[in-house]
Design a protein around this motif. Structure first.
Motif, mmCIF file in Angstrom:
data_model
loop_
_atom_site.group_PDB
_atom_site.id
_atom_site.type_symbol
_atom_site.label_atom_id
_atom_site.label_comp_id
_atom_site.label_asym_id
_atom_site.label_seq_id
_atom_site.Cartn_x
_atom_site.Cartn_y
_atom_site.Cartn_z
ATOM 1 N N LYS A 52 27.548 88.560 41.424
ATOM 2 C CA LYS A 52 27.798 88.179 42.735
ATOM 3 C C LYS A 52 26.670 88.019 43.648
ATOM 4 O O LYS A 52 26.646 86.910 44.544
ATOM 5 N N VAL A 53 25.906 89.048 43.642
ATOM 6 C CA VAL A 53 24.675 88.778 44.536
ATOM 7 C C VAL A 53 23.278 88.568 43.792
ATOM 8 O O VAL A 53 22.746 87.681 44.409
ATOM 9 N N ALA A 54 23.400 88.635 42.499
ATOM 10 C CA ALA A 54 22.067 88.257 41.736
ATOM 11 C C ALA A 54 22.135 86.793 40.998
ATOM 12 O O ALA A 54 21.123 86.234 41.019
ATOM 13 N N LYS A 55 23.390 86.289 40.894
ATOM 14 C CA LYS A 55 23.501 84.769 40.604
ATOM 15 C C LYS A 55 23.132 84.847 39.181
ATOM 16 O O LYS A 55 22.335 85.715 38.574
ATOM 17 N N TYR A 56 23.732 83.499 38.496
ATOM 18 C CA TYR A 56 23.226 83.219 37.249
ATOM 19 C C TYR A 56 22.662 81.899 37.186
ATOM 20 O O TYR A 56 22.986 81.166 38.107
ATOM 21 N N GLU A 57 22.030 81.375 36.323
ATOM 22 C CA GLU A 57 21.452 80.036 36.243
ATOM 23 C C GLU A 57 22.563 79.009 36.157
ATOM 24 O O GLU A 57 22.284 77.715 36.708
ATOM 25 N N THR A 58 23.611 79.085 35.755
ATOM 26 C CA THR A 58 25.040 78.158 36.147
ATOM 27 C C THR A 58 26.243 78.891 36.615
ATOM 28 O O THR A 58 26.097 80.262 36.636
#
Length: 284
Positions: free
Chosen positions: A233-239
């Protein structure tokens, strides 16, 4: 008599601090401002900042300053202040999360002040340097955590296929990628969440890797997914990532998992109930 007692106490305190510091190698000492009110604050601040044979914190409630003594090859000022911020205490470098501050006892809720005064006359060159630094740190965070997330998704796919042996092997890879994360290089908001979930993530991955019993693996996957959700949720992913829910799992109590695709492929039942569930959140 009182004067003698004070001197004795001072000597004991000094001896204790000296003894603790003597155990720390590659010693570096710095003084920083940490906000708080009372003796209870002192206990919490020092407990949060201290690491055996690595870091020692001595906070003065009257001056609001702390003396940090630490092994410069194992930690740094930012690492110590981040731990203290996570416990609810602001410094000039880091603001504590709102929830952590609100959880402090009433007597410990100090007056919060602006920690950084931003000049209105920042030059374009300075602005570019600041933005570049932010982007570089974001990229470092993404690069570090991508293997963690990728291994999680592979683990989920193996559970969908009900392949206990593959699940065990992938869990070992997940544990290895978790151990490779350098938390001092993470962004502040990611770092704070990482400190909350890393032990549970590592324990979950380790426990899954040690069994090929698919039922046990699926039970352990529930808490692993919850902690992984908090991190992504905080780090995010590339998609975009889809947080999905099956109401039948966990003896009818329901359980969640993360997926890179919106289509439901249930890791808790596999082919028995492959499409059971729904997407309850999209993380972008």
């Amino acid at each position: 008599m009182n004067s003698i007692k004070k001197i004795v106490v001072a000597i004991i305190v000094l001896f204790s601090v000296t003894t603790a510091n003597a155990q720390i190698k590659n010693t570096k000492t710095e003084t920083v401002k940490i906000f708080g009110n009372c003796g209870m604050c002192k206990t919490t601040i020092e407990k949060a900042g201290n690491l055996k044979k690595v870091a020692q914190v001595d906070w003065n409630k009257d001056t609001k300053t702390a003396t940090l003594t630490y092994d410069s090859q194992k930690t740094n000022q930012n690492e110590i202040l981040k731990r203290i911020a996570l416990a609810g205490y602001d410094s000039n470098s880091f603001l504590a999360p709102e929830a952590a501050y609100n959880n402090l006892p009433g007597c410990c809720q100090y007056d919060r002040e602006a920690k950084v005064t931003v000049s209105e006359t920042i030059t374009n060159h300075e602005s570019h340097d600041k933005n570049s630094g932010t982007l570089n740190q974001e990229q470092t965070t993404n690069n570090q955590l991508k293997p963690v997330f990728d291994n999680y998704f592979l683990l989920k796919d193996a559970l969908v296929k009900t392949d206990g042996k593959a699940v065990s092997l992938i869990a070992k890879d997940l544990l290895a990628s978790l151990n490779e994360v350098k938390m001092d290089e993470l962004e502040m908001d990611v770092h704070l969440v990482w400190m909350k979930v890393m032990k549970d993530l590592m324990a979950g991955a380790k426990n899954i890797s040690e069994t090929q019993d698919i039922k046990k693996q699926r039970m352990l996957f529930m808490s692993l997914s919850k902690n992984m959700h908090d991190l992504i949720k905080v780090a995010k992913y590339e998609t975009p990532v889809f947080y999905q829910f099956c109401p039948m799992a966990n003896d009818g109590k329901g359980a969640n998992w993360l997926s890179k695709e919106d289509t439901i492929k249930n890791p808790y039942y596999g082919s028995q109930m492959l499409s059971c569930g729904k997407t309850v959140e999209t993380i972008k």
